[in-house]
Design a protein around this motif. Structure first.
Motif, PDB file in Angstrom:
ATOM      1  N   ASP A   1       6.580   8.140  -8.812  1.00  0.00           N
ATOM      2  CA  ASP A   1       7.790   8.512  -8.072  1.00  0.00           C
ATOM      3  C   ASP A   1       8.168   7.482  -7.013  1.00  0.00           C
ATOM      4  O   ASP A   1       9.075   7.706  -6.211  1.00  0.00           O
ATOM      5  N   ALA A   2       7.494   6.328  -7.018  1.00  0.00           N
ATOM      6  CA  ALA A   2       7.721   5.316  -5.980  1.00  0.00           C
ATOM      7  C   ALA A   2       8.870   4.381  -6.355  1.00  0.00           C
ATOM      8  O   ALA A   2       9.272   4.276  -7.514  1.00  0.00           O
ATOM      9  N   THR A   3       9.391   3.700  -5.336  1.00  0.00           N
ATOM     10  CA  THR A   3      10.401   2.660  -5.510  1.00  0.00           C
ATOM     11  C   THR A   3       9.823   1.354  -4.972  1.00  0.00           C
ATOM     12  O   THR A   3       9.298   1.315  -3.854  1.00  0.00           O
ATOM     13  N   VAL A   4       9.923   0.292  -5.754  1.00  0.00           N
ATOM     14  CA  VAL A   4       9.308  -0.985  -5.388  1.00  0.00           C
ATOM     15  C   VAL A   4      10.110  -1.653  -4.272  1.00  0.00           C
ATOM     16  O   VAL A   4      11.320  -1.865  -4.412  1.00  0.00           O
ATOM     17  N   PRO A   5       9.459  -2.007  -3.158  1.00  0.00           N
ATOM     18  CA  PRO A   5      10.185  -2.698  -2.086  1.00  0.00           C
ATOM     19  C   PRO A   5      10.400  -4.169  -2.432  1.00  0.00           C
ATOM     20  O   PRO A   5       9.690  -4.729  -3.276  1.00  0.00           O
ATOM     21  N   LEU A   6      11.364  -4.786  -1.795  1.00  0.00           N
ATOM     22  CA  LEU A   6      11.590  -6.225  -1.928  1.00  0.00           C
ATOM     23  C   LEU A   6      10.981  -6.901  -0.708  1.00  0.00           C
ATOM     24  O   LEU A   6      11.438  -6.689   0.423  1.00  0.00           O
TER      25      LEU A   6
ATOM     26  N   GLU B   1       0.815  -1.213   0.000  1.00  0.00           N
ATOM     27  CA  GLU B   1       0.000   0.000   0.000  1.00  0.00           C
ATOM     28  C   GLU B   1       0.850   1.266   0.000  1.00  0.00           C
ATOM     29  O   GLU B   1       0.439   2.303  -0.538  1.00  0.00           O
ATOM     30  N   SER B   2       2.048   1.199   0.566  1.00  0.00           N
ATOM     31  CA  SER B   2       2.881   2.395   0.676  1.00  0.00           C
ATOM     32  C   SER B   2       3.255   2.975  -0.679  1.00  0.00           C
ATOM     33  O   SER B   2       3.582   4.162  -0.778  1.00  0.00           O
ATOM     34  N   ILE B   3       3.228   2.160  -1.746  1.00  0.00           N
ATOM     35  CA  ILE B   3       3.625   2.695  -3.058  1.00  0.00           C
ATOM     36  C   ILE B   3       2.433   2.932  -3.993  1.00  0.00           C
ATOM     37  O   ILE B   3       2.629   3.322  -5.137  1.00  0.00           O
ATOM     38  N   TYR B   4       1.214   2.693  -3.480  1.00  0.00           N
ATOM     39  CA  TYR B   4       0.049   3.132  -4.258  1.00  0.00           C
ATOM     40  C   TYR B   4      -0.877   3.997  -3.417  1.00  0.00           C
ATOM     41  O   TYR B   4      -1.374   5.009  -3.882  1.00  0.00           O
ATOM     42  N   GLY B   5      -1.112   3.650  -2.150  1.00  0.00           N
ATOM     43  CA  GLY B   5      -1.869   4.475  -1.232  1.00  0.00           C
ATOM     44  C   GLY B   5      -3.208   4.919  -1.778  1.00  0.00           C
ATOM     45  O   GLY B   5      -3.945   4.141  -2.390  1.00  0.00           O
ATOM     46  N   ASP B   6      -3.507   6.207  -1.557  1.00  0.00           N
ATOM     47  CA  ASP B   6      -4.786   6.751  -2.003  1.00  0.00           C
ATOM     48  C   ASP B   6      -4.752   7.184  -3.468  1.00  0.00           C
ATOM     49  O   ASP B   6      -5.785   7.584  -4.022  1.00  0.00           O
TER      50      ASP B   6
END
Length: 210
Positions: A148-153, A37-42
């Motif tokens: 502008d997000a970075t994908v977490p592993l 959710e942190s990289i798409y959120g609202d």
């Protein structure tokens, strides 16, 4: 004018469905449902395409869309009755994704491949131009992350991590954890004729950097 209202409702409903499916993927991977959710959120990256593929007599080419992976999390594709979508199997053969009434085709995208270190594999697919005298219609909904997000592993459970093969990156299809460049690369690769005609400078810059 009615199309706008219908499309906005369609987008809202499919966003809800796709996020619920994404949460189910996370749970199946031993993660909290909101792990991504942190990289798409609202403000998830939502994109709809209503696509018409004219028959071969109009295009003079078999390329509807070139072989590619979708750049986002998930794609929900509604097909009409005309075949043309193909999926690449593990052995490199192309498999027809026959239209099935009342269903979506669900493609895994590159963001899930990156987040799971290749445990989930993005779907390599293409579309073949329909025969002369016919056309093909489809409606594709893409759910992605903020540009502008970075994908977490994700830290997968040991049993799943042992099966993760790493992202399937190759010189023709590098995968980037930075979402924006990954989207750009996917667009250029899935429409090579358009990219060469209108974005030759971007292609040249990418070639020089690789």
């Amino acid at each position: 004018p009615a199309l706008r209202t219908t499309l906005l409702r369609w987008q809202a409903e499919l966003t809800r469905v796709a996020i619920r499916l994404l949460e189910a993927f996370a749970a199946a991977l031993g993660q909290p449902e909101d792990a991504l959710e942190s990289i798409y959120g609202d403000t998830p990256n939502q994109h709809i395409k209503i696509i018409r593929y004219p028959g071969r007599e109009a295009t003079g080419s078999s390329q509807g869309v070139g072989a590619h992976k979708d750049s986002g999390f998930l794609t929900l594709l509604l097909q009409d009755t005309q075949r043309g979508l193909q999926v690449e199997g593990e052995d490199g053969r192309w498999i027809d994704a026959e239209p099935v009434p009342g269903t979506f085709v669900v493609n895994i995208g590159e963001l899930l491949e990156l987040a799971t270190n290749g445990y989930l594999r993005a779907t390599v697919h293409r579309v073949i131009t329909p025969p002369a005298g016919t056309d093909r219609l489809s409606v594709a909904f893409f759910l992605g992350a903020r540009l502008d997000a970075t994908v977490p592993l994700l830290e997968l459970p040991p049993a799943l991590a042992a099966e993760a093969r790493g992202p399937a990156s190759d010189p023709q299809n590098p995968l980037f954890h930075d979402v924006g460049p990954n989207y750009l690369k996917g667009r250029l690769r899935s429409h090579p004729d358009v990219a060469q005609r209108h974005y030759a400078d971007v292609l040249a810059a990418q070639a020089a950097a690789s």
